[in-house]
Design a protein around this motif. Structure first.
Motif, PDB file in Angstrom:
ATOM      1  N   PHE A   1      70.314  73.353 -15.408  1.00 38.68           N
ATOM      2  CA  PHE A   1      70.309  73.167 -13.956  1.00 38.68           C
ATOM      3  C   PHE A   1      70.407  74.512 -13.244  1.00 38.68           C
ATOM      4  O   PHE A   1      69.704  74.750 -12.265  1.00 38.68           O
ATOM      5  N   GLY A   2      71.253  75.404 -13.739  1.00 44.09           N
ATOM      6  CA  GLY A   2      71.368  76.735 -13.137  1.00 44.09           C
ATOM      7  C   GLY A   2      70.059  77.504 -13.210  1.00 44.09           C
ATOM      8  O   GLY A   2      69.600  78.082 -12.223  1.00 44.09           O
ATOM      9  N   ALA A   3      69.440  77.509 -14.390  1.00 42.05           N
ATOM     10  CA  ALA A   3      68.176  78.230 -14.566  1.00 42.05           C
ATOM     11  C   ALA A   3      67.067  77.599 -13.727  1.00 42.05           C
ATOM     12  O   ALA A   3      66.273  78.298 -13.078  1.00 42.05           O
ATOM     13  N   LEU A   4      67.018  76.280 -13.716  1.00 44.99           N
ATOM     14  CA  LEU A   4      65.976  75.598 -12.946  1.00 44.99           C
ATOM     15  C   LEU A   4      66.195  75.733 -11.439  1.00 44.99           C
ATOM     16  O   LEU A   4      65.239  75.705 -10.668  1.00 44.99           O
TER      17      LEU A   4
ATOM     18  N   ILE B   1      67.210  78.451  -9.914  1.00 48.47           N
ATOM     19  CA  ILE B   1      66.596  79.737  -9.580  1.00 48.47           C
ATOM     20  C   ILE B   1      65.073  79.613  -9.604  1.00 48.47           C
ATOM     21  O   ILE B   1      64.386  80.052  -8.684  1.00 48.47           O
ATOM     22  N   ALA B   2      64.563  78.993 -10.649  1.00 48.72           N
ATOM     23  CA  ALA B   2      63.110  78.837 -10.786  1.00 48.72           C
ATOM     24  C   ALA B   2      62.546  77.955  -9.670  1.00 48.72           C
ATOM     25  O   ALA B   2      61.447  78.203  -9.167  1.00 48.72           O
ATOM     26  N   PHE B   3      63.302  76.938  -9.261  1.00 43.65           N
ATOM     27  CA  PHE B   3      62.857  76.054  -8.177  1.00 43.65           C
ATOM     28  C   PHE B   3      62.671  76.848  -6.886  1.00 43.65           C
ATOM     29  O   PHE B   3      61.684  76.665  -6.168  1.00 43.65           O
ATOM     30  N   GLY B   4      63.604  77.744  -6.605  1.00 41.72           N
ATOM     31  CA  GLY B   4      63.473  78.605  -5.424  1.00 41.72           C
ATOM     32  C   GLY B   4      62.232  79.475  -5.500  1.00 41.72           C
ATOM     33  O   GLY B   4      61.522  79.674  -4.511  1.00 41.72           O
ATOM     34  N   GLN B   5      61.953  80.003  -6.685  1.00 40.67           N
ATOM     35  CA  GLN B   5      60.772  80.843  -6.854  1.00 40.67           C
ATOM     36  C   GLN B   5      59.490  80.041  -6.695  1.00 40.67           C
ATOM     37  O   GLN B   5      58.514  80.525  -6.110  1.00 40.67           O
ATOM     38  N   VAL B   6      59.492  78.822  -7.204  1.00 38.37           N
ATOM     39  CA  VAL B   6      58.314  77.954  -7.052  1.00 38.37           C
ATOM     40  C   VAL B   6      58.073  77.656  -5.577  1.00 38.37           C
ATOM     41  O   VAL B   6      56.940  77.733  -5.080  1.00 38.37           O
ATOM     42  N   CYS B   7      59.139  77.334  -4.859  1.00 36.66           N
ATOM     43  CA  CYS B   7      58.997  77.054  -3.415  1.00 36.66           C
ATOM     44  C   CYS B   7      58.466  78.284  -2.679  1.00 36.66           C
ATOM     45  O   CYS B   7      57.592  78.161  -1.819  1.00 36.66           O
ATOM     46  N   ASN B   8      58.982  79.464  -3.015  1.00 39.06           N
ATOM     47  CA  ASN B   8      58.498  80.684  -2.364  1.00 39.06           C
ATOM     48  C   ASN B   8      57.044  80.953  -2.718  1.00 39.06           C
ATOM     49  O   ASN B   8      56.283  81.445  -1.885  1.00 39.06           O
ATOM     50  N   TYR B   9      56.649  80.652  -3.940  1.00 44.41           N
ATOM     51  CA  TYR B   9      55.258  80.881  -4.344  1.00 44.41           C
ATOM     52  C   TYR B   9      54.310  79.984  -3.563  1.00 44.41           C
ATOM     53  O   TYR B   9      53.303  80.443  -3.023  1.00 44.41           O
ATOM     54  N   TRP B  10      54.634  78.695  -3.505  1.00 39.55           N
ATOM     55  CA  TRP B  10      53.710  77.748  -2.890  1.00 39.55           C
ATOM     56  C   TRP B  10      53.866  77.654  -1.379  1.00 39.55           C
ATOM     57  O   TRP B  10      52.888  77.396  -0.667  1.00 39.55           O
ATOM     58  N   LEU B  11      55.059  77.851  -0.866  1.00 34.39           N
ATOM     59  CA  LEU B  11      55.299  77.671   0.565  1.00 34.39           C
ATOM     60  C   LEU B  11      55.496  78.973   1.310  1.00 34.39           C
ATOM     61  O   LEU B  11      55.450  79.005   2.526  1.00 34.39           O
TER      62      LEU B  11
ATOM     63  N   SER C   1      54.770  74.949 -12.340  1.00 37.87           N
ATOM     64  CA  SER C   1      55.512  74.591 -11.134  1.00 37.87           C
ATOM     65  C   SER C   1      55.964  73.137 -11.182  1.00 37.87           C
ATOM     66  O   SER C   1      57.103  72.817 -10.832  1.00 37.87           O
ATOM     67  N   THR C   2      55.076  72.261 -11.617  1.00 35.07           N
ATOM     68  CA  THR C   2      55.409  70.842 -11.711  1.00 35.07           C
ATOM     69  C   THR C   2      56.527  70.605 -12.716  1.00 35.07           C
ATOM     70  O   THR C   2      57.468  69.849 -12.452  1.00 35.07           O
ATOM     71  N   LEU C   3      56.437  71.261 -13.863  1.00 37.12           N
ATOM     72  CA  LEU C   3      57.491  71.113 -14.877  1.00 37.12           C
ATOM     73  C   LEU C   3      58.844  71.586 -14.350  1.00 37.12           C
ATOM     74  O   LEU C   3      59.874  70.948 -14.600  1.00 37.12           O
ATOM     75  N   ILE C   4      58.852  72.676 -13.617  1.00 44.82           N
ATOM     76  CA  ILE C   4      60.109  73.195 -13.067  1.00 44.82           C
ATOM     77  C   ILE C   4      60.679  72.227 -12.034  1.00 44.82           C
ATOM     78  O   ILE C   4      61.877  71.917 -12.057  1.00 44.82           O
ATOM     79  N   VAL C   5      59.835  71.720 -11.143  1.00 44.21           N
ATOM     80  CA  VAL C   5      60.310  70.803 -10.098  1.00 44.21           C
ATOM     81  C   VAL C   5      60.814  69.497 -10.733  1.00 44.21           C
ATOM     82  O   VAL C   5      61.897  69.003 -10.382  1.00 44.21           O
ATOM     83  N   VAL C   6      60.073  68.944 -11.669  1.00 40.74           N
ATOM     84  CA  VAL C   6      60.497  67.704 -12.327  1.00 40.74           C
ATOM     85  C   VAL C   6      61.797  67.935 -13.100  1.00 40.74           C
ATOM     86  O   VAL C   6      62.731  67.127 -13.022  1.00 40.74           O
ATOM     87  N   GLY C   7      61.876  69.041 -13.826  1.00 36.39           N
ATOM     88  CA  GLY C   7      63.105  69.355 -14.565  1.00 36.39           C
ATOM     89  C   GLY C   7      64.297  69.536 -13.651  1.00 36.39           C
ATOM     90  O   GLY C   7      65.407  69.077 -13.946  1.00 36.39           O
ATOM     91  N   TYR C   8      64.086  70.186 -12.513  1.00 39.45           N
ATOM     92  CA  TYR C   8      65.162  70.408 -11.546  1.00 39.45           C
ATOM     93  C   TYR C   8      65.716  69.075 -11.046  1.00 39.45           C
ATOM     94  O   TYR C   8      66.927  68.847 -11.048  1.00 39.45           O
ATOM     95  N   PHE C   9      64.813  68.179 -10.627  1.00 35.83           N
ATOM     96  CA  PHE C   9      65.277  66.908 -10.099  1.00 35.83           C
ATOM     97  C   PHE C   9      65.820  65.996 -11.203  1.00 35.83           C
ATOM     98  O   PHE C   9      66.717  65.184 -10.952  1.00 35.83           O
ATOM     99  N   PHE C  10      65.327  66.132 -12.421  1.00 34.54           N
ATOM    100  CA  PHE C  10      65.903  65.390 -13.533  1.00 34.54           C
ATOM    101  C   PHE C  10      67.351  65.819 -13.765  1.00 34.54           C
ATOM    102  O   PHE C  10      68.230  64.976 -13.969  1.00 34.54           O
TER     103      PHE C  10
END
Length: 186
Positions: free
Chosen positions: A149-152, A154-164, A116-125
């Protein structure tokens, strides 16, 4: 009357059943309509079309179709709720697994947080490099960054749904139940 569209006539009385005629539930919808209009479960679409082309629906048939429509809507709501419940159980079990692994202090427990951290950091990078500091990038690197950016995203949304969590499913279920209750009052 060769141009008579019997499905439109049904749609005026029972729009949910008419919609089902155009989808995977067509066979079941035909049986329900045939039962309510003709009093026979084994009637075909041609039988229904012939019966409706010769005249309009009787008051008893309209009442029966409206009752069938309401039953159909209730069953569809139950199916939607079961689907949402299964999705929520899936999310709940994934979260519970993370909690259980953390309690055991297993090295596997760090899997979900690290990914999750790698996805969030990659997204904002990617946001930083593409939009905030769009320095001179070689065309290939720019294209690769766009794909990442496109792949991240989608993954960022999934991470947010998982944790929040996501309330979209419960909101749809509530709206469906409310709509059915309003129709039942009519």
């Amino acid at each position: 009357m060769p141009d008579f569209d019997w499905k439109s006539a049904i749609g005026a009385v029972a729009p949910g059943l008419a919609t089902a005629l155009g989808g995977p539930l067509a066979g079941a919808a035909v049986k329900v309509i045939a039962d309510k209009v003709l009093g026979r479960l084994d009637a075909s679409e041609q039988d229904i079309a012939a019966a409706l082309a010769s005249g309009s629906l009787t008051g008893e048939q309209i009442v029966a179709l409206k009752a069938a429509e309401q039953s159909f809507q209730v069953e569809m709501a139950k199916i939607d709720q079961a689907s949402e419940a299964a999705a929520l159980d899936d999310t709940k079990s994934a979260r519970q697994q993370t909690v259980d692994l953390a309690k055991e202090q297993s090295s596997i427990a760090w899997g979900a947080p690290v990914v999750s951290t790698l996805i969030v950091v990659g997204y904002f990078f990617c946001i930083y490099r593409l939009f905030i500091v769009p320095a001179d990038l070689p065309p290939n690197a720019f294209q690769l960054l766009n794909v990442m950016f496109g792949a991240l995203s989608i993954a960022f949304g999934q991470v947010c749904n998982y944790w929040l969590g996501s309330s979209a499913g419960s909101r749809r279920s509530t709206d469906t139940v409310r709509r059915i209750a309003e129709q039942a009052k009519k």
